[in-house]
Motif scaffolding. Structure first.
Motif, PDB file in Angstrom:
ATOM      1  N   ARG A 156      -4.249  -3.060  11.118  1.00  0.00           N
ATOM      2  CA  ARG A 156      -5.678  -2.701  11.220  1.00  0.00           C
ATOM      3  C   ARG A 156      -6.040  -2.361  12.674  1.00  0.00           C
ATOM      4  O   ARG A 156      -6.700  -1.364  12.949  1.00  0.00           O
TER       5      ARG A 156
ATOM      6  N   GLY B 188       1.065   1.967   6.909  1.00  0.00           N
ATOM      7  CA  GLY B 188       1.984   0.960   7.423  1.00  0.00           C
ATOM      8  C   GLY B 188       1.570   0.353   8.749  1.00  0.00           C
ATOM      9  O   GLY B 188       2.178  -0.593   9.225  1.00  0.00           O
ATOM     10  N   VAL B 189       0.526   0.932   9.344  1.00  0.00           N
ATOM     11  CA  VAL B 189       0.101   0.518  10.679  1.00  0.00           C
ATOM     12  C   VAL B 189      -0.950  -0.590  10.543  1.00  0.00           C
ATOM     13  O   VAL B 189      -1.791  -0.539   9.648  1.00  0.00           O
TER      14      VAL B 189
ATOM     15  N   SER C 108      -0.653  -5.661   5.427  1.00  0.00           N
ATOM     16  CA  SER C 108      -2.055  -5.915   5.063  1.00  0.00           C
ATOM     17  C   SER C 108      -2.387  -7.399   4.968  1.00  0.00           C
ATOM     18  O   SER C 108      -1.672  -8.181   4.342  1.00  0.00           O
ATOM     19  N   LYS C 109      -3.515  -7.741   5.575  1.00  0.00           N
ATOM     20  CA  LYS C 109      -4.015  -9.127   5.463  1.00  0.00           C
ATOM     21  C   LYS C 109      -4.744  -9.311   4.134  1.00  0.00           C
ATOM     22  O   LYS C 109      -5.157 -10.411   3.792  1.00  0.00           O
ATOM     23  N   ASN C 110      -4.927  -8.236   3.394  1.00  0.00           N
ATOM     24  CA  ASN C 110      -5.590  -8.311   2.078  1.00  0.00           C
ATOM     25  C   ASN C 110      -4.581  -8.353   0.927  1.00  0.00           C
ATOM     26  O   ASN C 110      -4.955  -8.192  -0.237  1.00  0.00           O
TER      27      ASN C 110
ATOM     28  N   ASP D  89       0.833  -1.211   0.000  1.00  0.00           N
ATOM     29  CA  ASP D  89       0.000   0.000   0.000  1.00  0.00           C
ATOM     30  C   ASP D  89       0.862   1.252   0.000  1.00  0.00           C
ATOM     31  O   ASP D  89       1.666   1.454   0.902  1.00  0.00           O
TER      32      ASP D  89
ATOM     33  N   LEU E  46      -2.194   6.332   9.374  1.00  0.00           N
ATOM     34  CA  LEU E  46      -2.501   4.895   9.375  1.00  0.00           C
ATOM     35  C   LEU E  46      -1.608   4.110   8.419  1.00  0.00           C
ATOM     36  O   LEU E  46      -1.667   2.887   8.369  1.00  0.00           O
TER      37      LEU E  46
HETATM   38  C1  BG6 Z   1      -0.890  -1.363   5.405  1.00  0.00           C
HETATM   39  C2  BG6 Z   1      -1.580  -0.035   5.211  1.00  0.00           C
HETATM   40  O1  BG6 Z   1      -0.281  -1.759   4.220  1.00  0.00           O
HETATM   41  O2  BG6 Z   1      -1.830  -2.365   5.791  1.00  0.00           O
HETATM   42  C3  BG6 Z   1      -2.332   0.324   6.485  1.00  0.00           C
HETATM   43  O3  BG6 Z   1      -0.620   0.958   4.925  1.00  0.00           O
HETATM   44  C4  BG6 Z   1      -3.288  -0.794   6.867  1.00  0.00           C
HETATM   45  O4  BG6 Z   1      -3.014   1.541   6.293  1.00  0.00           O
HETATM   46  C5  BG6 Z   1      -2.519  -2.095   7.013  1.00  0.00           C
HETATM   47  O5  BG6 Z   1      -3.940  -0.484   8.093  1.00  0.00           O
HETATM   48  C6  BG6 Z   1      -3.421  -3.280   7.329  1.00  0.00           C
HETATM   49  O6  BG6 Z   1      -4.249  -3.521   6.237  1.00  0.00           O
HETATM   50  P1  BG6 Z   1      -5.439  -4.553   6.178  1.00  0.00           P
HETATM   51  O7  BG6 Z   1      -5.722  -4.664   4.709  1.00  0.00           O
HETATM   52  O8  BG6 Z   1      -4.950  -5.856   6.776  1.00  0.00           O
HETATM   53  O9  BG6 Z   1      -6.556  -3.983   6.970  1.00  0.00           O
END
Ligand code: BG6
Ligand code: MG
Length: 213
Positions: free
Chosen positions: A47, A44-45, A114-116, A9, A42
């Protein structure tokens, strides 16, 4: 240097607006102020840590279970918004740079909180550029802890000192430094004092990766 670990991200694509829209719904529901400036914090931080930032101006008490529900609700909104992503979301410069680096023999990995991550890489057609993915699903400590990058390096069989980390967030640069990686900063992280190589454009990687450091 043999490897390059990319944050997702803010480096490979911009999901800021999508995170913003999803968190805004939660903030509105709770009646707390939320704007783009808070959204920037938010980056790099995780969820869960993001929710704590969103809740800074919230006066009530929320149990652990209620916080978990809010994180899940935010993620449901976010996942709906991820349906808008496709191959065209990716700046052609990103694809071109990844192809160049791969072609030169660098091992490429993703290191994202990110988990996505897999959904995003799949929807945008980026997954085949990478030899390994380390993301929010395989770590117990989020950036600024170096765990996500250390795992990424392990997955591509390299030592931290053999890898660059490309990041847009201060928390990510801190994680890279803590893990012994060479940090390259783009976007807001280009202004950060701990960034070793600031870049304005991802194509600049084509030169930096060949420097003897
Ligand atoms: C990071 C984003 O890559 O992933 C953050 O910069 C986000 O803003 C974090 O909170 C967690 O992401 P997700 O997709 O697991 O909610
Ligand atoms: Mg980022």
């Amino acid at each position: 240097m043999k490897g390059i670990i990319f944050d997702l991200d803010g480096v490979l694509l911009s999901t800021d607006q999508l995170h913003y829209e999803a968190w805004k719904k939660i903030a509105d529901k709770l009646g707390v102020p939320f704007d783009k400036k808070i959204n920037d914090r938010l980056r790099g931080v995780s969820r869960e840590a993001s929710l704590e930032i969103v809740l800074e101006k919230y006066n009530g008490y929320l149990s652990k279970a209620e916080k978990e529900d809010l994180c899940n609700e935010k993620n449901e909104y976010y996942k709906e918004l991820l349906h808008t992503l496709d191959e065209d979301t990716i700046d052609p410069k990103v694809r071109e740079t990844l192809a160049f680096l791969k072609n030169k023999g660098f091992r490429l990995a993703v290191g994202s909180s990110s988990k996505n991550t897999m959904t995003i890489l799949h929807r945008t057609g980026l997954e085949d550029y990478f030899d390994a993915i380390s993301d929010g699903n395989n770590i117990s400590k989020s950036k600024p802890d170096p765990e996500v990058f250390l795992k990424a390096a392990e997955y591509i069989f390299l030592k931290p000192e053999e890898c660059f980390v490309v990041e847009d967030a201060e928390a990510g640069i801190d994680a890279a430094v803590a893990g012994g990686f060479c940090p390259i900063g783009i976007g807001l992280a280009a202004e950060y004092s701990k960034t070793r190589f600031p870049i304005k454009d991802i194509t600049q990687l084509k030169d930096i990766v060949f420097l003897k450091i």
